[in-house]
Motif scaffolding. Sequence first.
Motif, PDB file in Angstrom:
ATOM      1  N   THR A   1       0.813  -1.215   0.000  1.00  0.00           N
ATOM      2  CA  THR A   1       0.000   0.000   0.000  1.00  0.00           C
ATOM      3  C   THR A   1       0.845   1.262   0.000  1.00  0.00           C
ATOM      4  O   THR A   1       0.431   2.277  -0.542  1.00  0.00           O
ATOM      5  N   THR A   2       2.039   1.232   0.576  1.00  0.00           N
ATOM      6  CA  THR A   2       2.866   2.438   0.582  1.00  0.00           C
ATOM      7  C   THR A   2       3.343   2.788  -0.819  1.00  0.00           C
ATOM      8  O   THR A   2       3.429   3.955  -1.158  1.00  0.00           O
ATOM      9  N   GLU A   3       3.660   1.773  -1.615  1.00  0.00           N
ATOM     10  CA  GLU A   3       4.090   2.045  -2.988  1.00  0.00           C
ATOM     11  C   GLU A   3       2.945   2.627  -3.795  1.00  0.00           C
ATOM     12  O   GLU A   3       3.138   3.544  -4.588  1.00  0.00           O
ATOM     13  N   ILE A   4       1.742   2.123  -3.607  1.00  0.00           N
ATOM     14  CA  ILE A   4       0.585   2.626  -4.332  1.00  0.00           C
ATOM     15  C   ILE A   4       0.266   4.043  -3.885  1.00  0.00           C
ATOM     16  O   ILE A   4       0.014   4.915  -4.702  1.00  0.00           O
ATOM     17  N   ALA A   5       0.296   4.301  -2.582  1.00  0.00           N
ATOM     18  CA  ALA A   5       0.005   5.637  -2.068  1.00  0.00           C
ATOM     19  C   ALA A   5       1.061   6.637  -2.528  1.00  0.00           C
ATOM     20  O   ALA A   5       0.742   7.768  -2.874  1.00  0.00           O
ATOM     21  N   GLU A   6       2.319   6.207  -2.546  1.00  0.00           N
ATOM     22  CA  GLU A   6       3.380   7.109  -2.963  1.00  0.00           C
ATOM     23  C   GLU A   6       3.307   7.397  -4.456  1.00  0.00           C
ATOM     24  O   GLU A   6       3.662   8.480  -4.902  1.00  0.00           O
ATOM     25  N   ALA A   7       2.839   6.449  -5.229  1.00  0.00           N
ATOM     26  CA  ALA A   7       2.699   6.669  -6.666  1.00  0.00           C
ATOM     27  C   ALA A   7       1.618   7.700  -6.965  1.00  0.00           C
ATOM     28  O   ALA A   7       1.720   8.445  -7.930  1.00  0.00           O
ATOM     29  N   LYS A   8       0.587   7.782  -6.125  1.00  0.00           N
ATOM     30  CA  LYS A   8      -0.490   8.741  -6.314  1.00  0.00           C
ATOM     31  C   LYS A   8      -0.163  10.117  -5.741  1.00  0.00           C
ATOM     32  O   LYS A   8      -0.842  11.079  -6.027  1.00  0.00           O
ATOM     33  N   THR A   9       0.868  10.205  -4.900  1.00  0.00           N
ATOM     34  CA  THR A   9       1.223  11.447  -4.237  1.00  0.00           C
ATOM     35  C   THR A   9       2.021  12.356  -5.164  1.00  0.00           C
ATOM     36  O   THR A   9       2.980  11.927  -5.781  1.00  0.00           O
ATOM     37  N   LYS A  10       1.599  13.620  -5.227  1.00  0.00           N
ATOM     38  CA  LYS A  10       2.363  14.602  -5.982  1.00  0.00           C
ATOM     39  C   LYS A  10       3.511  15.080  -5.104  1.00  0.00           C
ATOM     40  O   LYS A  10       3.301  15.429  -3.947  1.00  0.00           O
ATOM     41  N   ILE A  11       4.693  15.098  -5.643  1.00  0.00           N
ATOM     42  CA  ILE A  11       5.874  15.516  -4.899  1.00  0.00           C
ATOM     43  C   ILE A  11       6.024  17.021  -5.074  1.00  0.00           C
ATOM     44  O   ILE A  11       6.496  17.495  -6.100  1.00  0.00           O
ATOM     45  N   ILE A  12       5.597  17.767  -4.051  1.00  0.00           N
ATOM     46  CA  ILE A  12       5.582  19.222  -4.094  1.00  0.00           C
ATOM     47  C   ILE A  12       6.447  19.769  -2.960  1.00  0.00           C
ATOM     48  O   ILE A  12       6.396  19.261  -1.848  1.00  0.00           O
ATOM     49  N   ALA A  13       7.195  20.809  -3.232  1.00  0.00           N
ATOM     50  CA  ALA A  13       7.931  21.521  -2.185  1.00  0.00           C
ATOM     51  C   ALA A  13       7.000  22.608  -1.637  1.00  0.00           C
ATOM     52  O   ALA A  13       6.660  23.554  -2.349  1.00  0.00           O
ATOM     53  N   TYR A  14       6.574  22.456  -0.410  1.00  0.00           N
ATOM     54  CA  TYR A  14       5.651  23.418   0.198  1.00  0.00           C
ATOM     55  C   TYR A  14       6.403  24.620   0.736  1.00  0.00           C
ATOM     56  O   TYR A  14       7.556  24.525   1.164  1.00  0.00           O
ATOM     57  N   LYS A  15       5.735  25.790   0.734  1.00  0.00           N
ATOM     58  CA  LYS A  15       6.340  27.038   1.202  1.00  0.00           C
ATOM     59  C   LYS A  15       6.611  27.003   2.695  1.00  0.00           C
ATOM     60  O   LYS A  15       7.631  27.489   3.166  1.00  0.00           O
ATOM     61  N   ASN A  16       5.651  26.457   3.451  1.00  0.00           N
ATOM     62  CA  ASN A  16       5.772  26.413   4.902  1.00  0.00           C
ATOM     63  C   ASN A  16       4.927  25.252   5.455  1.00  0.00           C
ATOM     64  O   ASN A  16       4.216  24.580   4.712  1.00  0.00           O
TER      65      ASN A  16
END
Length: 89
Positions: free
Chosen positions: A21-36
């Motif tokens: 499930t972690t691989e599936i969840a990570e595949a759906k996650t957008k890798i964004i650098a947040y401001k704060n």
Amino acid sequence: MRKLFSIILSFGLIFSFAFSTTEIAEAKTKIIAYKNCKEMNKVYKGGVARSSSVKNKGGKTKYKPFVSKALYDKNKSRDRDKDLIACER
């Protein structure tokens, strides 16, 4: 009939371990650098942990962190106490 049932059960177990499930969840996650941390906590209430085995050093928290190595690495500067959990709440 028993043989068929055991074969189907075996394939089901093999596929469940193959696709964690972690691989599936990570595949759906957008890798964004947040401001704060405020921006990150809008999406991930408990922050982002690097792995599921890390422990919080900063005291009590209300929420469980989302686990994603890639997302944590992108927002590593948000981890003030260096416990491998960014923006924990």
